[in-house]
Design an enzyme around this catalytic site. Structure first.
Site, short mmCIF file in Angstrom:
data_model
loop_
_atom_site.label_atom_id
_atom_site.label_comp_id
_atom_site.label_asym_id
_atom_site.label_seq_id
_atom_site.Cartn_x
_atom_site.Cartn_y
_atom_site.Cartn_z
N SER A 100 -9.02 2.84 3.79
CA SER A 100 -8.09 3.42 2.84
C SER A 100 -7.28 2.37 2.08
O SER A 100 -6.53 2.72 1.17
CB SER A 100 -7.14 4.37 3.57
N LYS A 125 0.85 -1.19 0.00
CA LYS A 125 0.00 0.00 0.00
C LYS A 125 0.88 1.24 0.00
O LYS A 125 1.90 1.29 0.71
CB LYS A 125 -0.90 -0.03 1.24
N SER A 143 -9.46 0.88 8.08
CA SER A 143 -8.93 0.85 6.72
C SER A 143 -8.41 -0.48 6.25
O SER A 143 -8.10 -0.64 5.07
CB SER A 143 -7.83 1.90 6.57
#
Length: 489
Positions: free
Chosen positions: A161, A83, A185
């Site tokens: 996220s 990520k 997230s």
């Protein structure tokens, strides 16, 4: 076995092929790259491909590991994605969804400790995934990189996220991907894309060397995956204290992967299907996700009753959360300015990010400390419920199914108010970022729209072992490991 079949295997299954000499790491990585190239244009999940770097590492692993023994890395050759928020990789982009860093072409100077642990476990990073700016929104639609689409329904968001990570894993690009969780997230996008998403206990893994904690201790890192055994394997790979960390969770008594076959005594589980505080509507699909899980758990011999910690209903929780996150955002923008060598303006970031930094500028330092104190008190109040006789709390992961893209735009005259309106996607998850407790989202249910809906289990501080054992029970009772998006690569 054809290369297409790799996409149907979880990470542990792919690593087993390497150990049994059926494939080489480079073959797994080449196949993953082909899948990304075939499917990423439609989803926009991978924003920083690193295919040549990944292939180079995989070929070096081919040469280095011709014999296999107990010292062989447990996830040798497994293709992976990081990520683009945390998990820094030396020489690779690190933009956190921020336009100013994208325009500056900023790259990380060193590997994070988390990245080092993954590398030691044998995974091969082939790129970095999309994320909302600074991980603030429960949808992945940054202005810097554009929206990521949900493989189950491209009109919908995969959540945030860790939306890029979840979309990539759900689409079959890689078996698991790095994710982080400061308010839901990991769990929210896992819920929207049919994956397993464990938020570990505070301090379970390190943010070193660059930080001792993120968001006042709210944030943590792990993965999204297809299986409980993958989640356990990755937790085994990354948990533990980096020398110099300010604090760390107590180590487990045995490897997490070894927890999965252990018997589970009958547990007392509280069921909560209304949102904390009662002011947010819970969609029938989300309520049914928790209620159907309750029926499965009862069928496994556990005692499920309607109950939850009273502290969850405290209306002050959200404002302490906003204070801590706002101050953390302000500091992140200071750090960004230091990286690019100039001050930031409101044109460098999104309206919500700027608004939170402006809010933080109006708060005295004592206000931040008061919110931290309130959060610590919340943890003690919450823990009292578990100490009072309950083993787990069962909830929907989110109060609403995966949103349509564009539905959660926090722009306008009051971006913070727009951000608060996204509360249905964090009301069940963010309290446990504040308390530091472990929580897991499991893909046990589909809504009427055909998109996955998650179910959350929450344990007492430090009890990932219990969560993983119960999750393995549920996975066996209602299998999901081999379920894939129809027509995925």
């Amino acid at each position: 076995m054809t290369t297409d079949a790799f996409a149907k295997l979880d990470a542990v299954g792919q690593a087993a092929l390497v150990r049994s000499r059926q494939v080489k790491p480079s073959e797994l990585v080449e196949a993953a790259i082909r899948r990304i190239e075939a499917g990423n244009t439609a989803l926009n999940a991978v924003i920083h491909p690193a295919f040549e770097q990944g292939l180079d590492r995989a070929r070096r692993l081919d040469a280095a590991h011709t014999d296999f023994d107990d010292d062989t890395p447990p996830l040798l050759g497994v293709p992976f994605l990081m990520k683009d928020l945390g998990g820094q990789e030396a020489g690779r982009p690190f933009h956190m969804g921020i336009r100013a860093l994208k325009q500056a072409g900023w790259v990380a100077a060193e590997d994070s400790w988390f990245t080092q642990r993954l590398n030691a476990a044998g995974v091969v990073s082939v790129g970095r995934t999309n994320t909302p700016e600074l991980g603030l929104m429960p949808t992945t639609e940054p202005l810097a990189w554009g929206p990521t689409r949900n493989p189950w329904d491209p009109a919908r968001s995969p959540g945030g996220s860790s939306g890029g990570a979840s979309a990539a894993v759900a689409a079959g690009f890689v078996p698991a991907a790095h994710a982080s969780d400061g308010g839901g997230s990991i769990r929210t996008p896992a819920a929207h894309t049919g994956l397993v998403g464990l938020k570990p206990t505070r301090g379970r893994s390190s943010f070193g060397p660059g930080a001792g904690e993120r968001w006042g201790g709210f944030s943590c890192e792990l993965v999204v995956s297809h299986s409980v055994r993958d989640t356990a394997a990755f937790l085994d790979a990354v948990h533990g204290r980096m020398p110099g960390d300010p604090y760390a969770a107590e180590p487990p008594g045995r490897p997490y992967a070894a927890q999965l076959g252990l018997p589970v005594r009958p547990l007392r589980i509280g069921l909560m299907t209304r949102a904390p505080g009662g002011g947010i509507e819970v969609h029938p699909d989300c309520r049914e996700a928790a209620e159907s899980a309750a029926r499965v758990l009862a069928g496994l011999g556990h005692i499920v009753e309607t109950s939850h910690p009273d502290a969850l209903d405290d209306p002050g929780n959200i404002w302490h959360y906003i204070t801590v996150v706002g101050c953390s955002v302000a500091r992140a923008l200071e750090q960004t300015a230091e990286k690019i060598g100039r001050g930031l303006t409101r044109d460098d970031v999104e309206p919500l990010t700027w608004a939170l930094a402006e809010l933080a500028a109006t708060l005295p330092a004592t206000k931040y400390i008061a919110s931290i104190e309130a959060v610590h008190l919340l943890g003690r109040r919450m823990e009292a419920w578990w100490q009072g006789g309950f083993d787990l709390l069962l909830t929907p992961t989110t109060a609403q199914p995966a949103p349509l893209l564009g539905a959660l735009d926090p722009g306008g005259d009051d971006p913070i108010a727009g951000w608060v309106r996204s509360a249905p996607y964090g009301c069940f998850t963010s309290p446990f970022n504040q308390t530091g407790q472990p929580a897991i989202s499991l893909p046990l249910h589909f809504g009427a729209s055909g998109v996955p809906v998650g179910t959350q289990l929450v344990a007492s501080f430090g009890r990932e072992d219990l969560l993983l054992r119960v999750a393995a029970q549920l996975e066996q009772a209602a299998p999901w490991r081999d379920r894939r998006v129809p027509g995925s690569v």
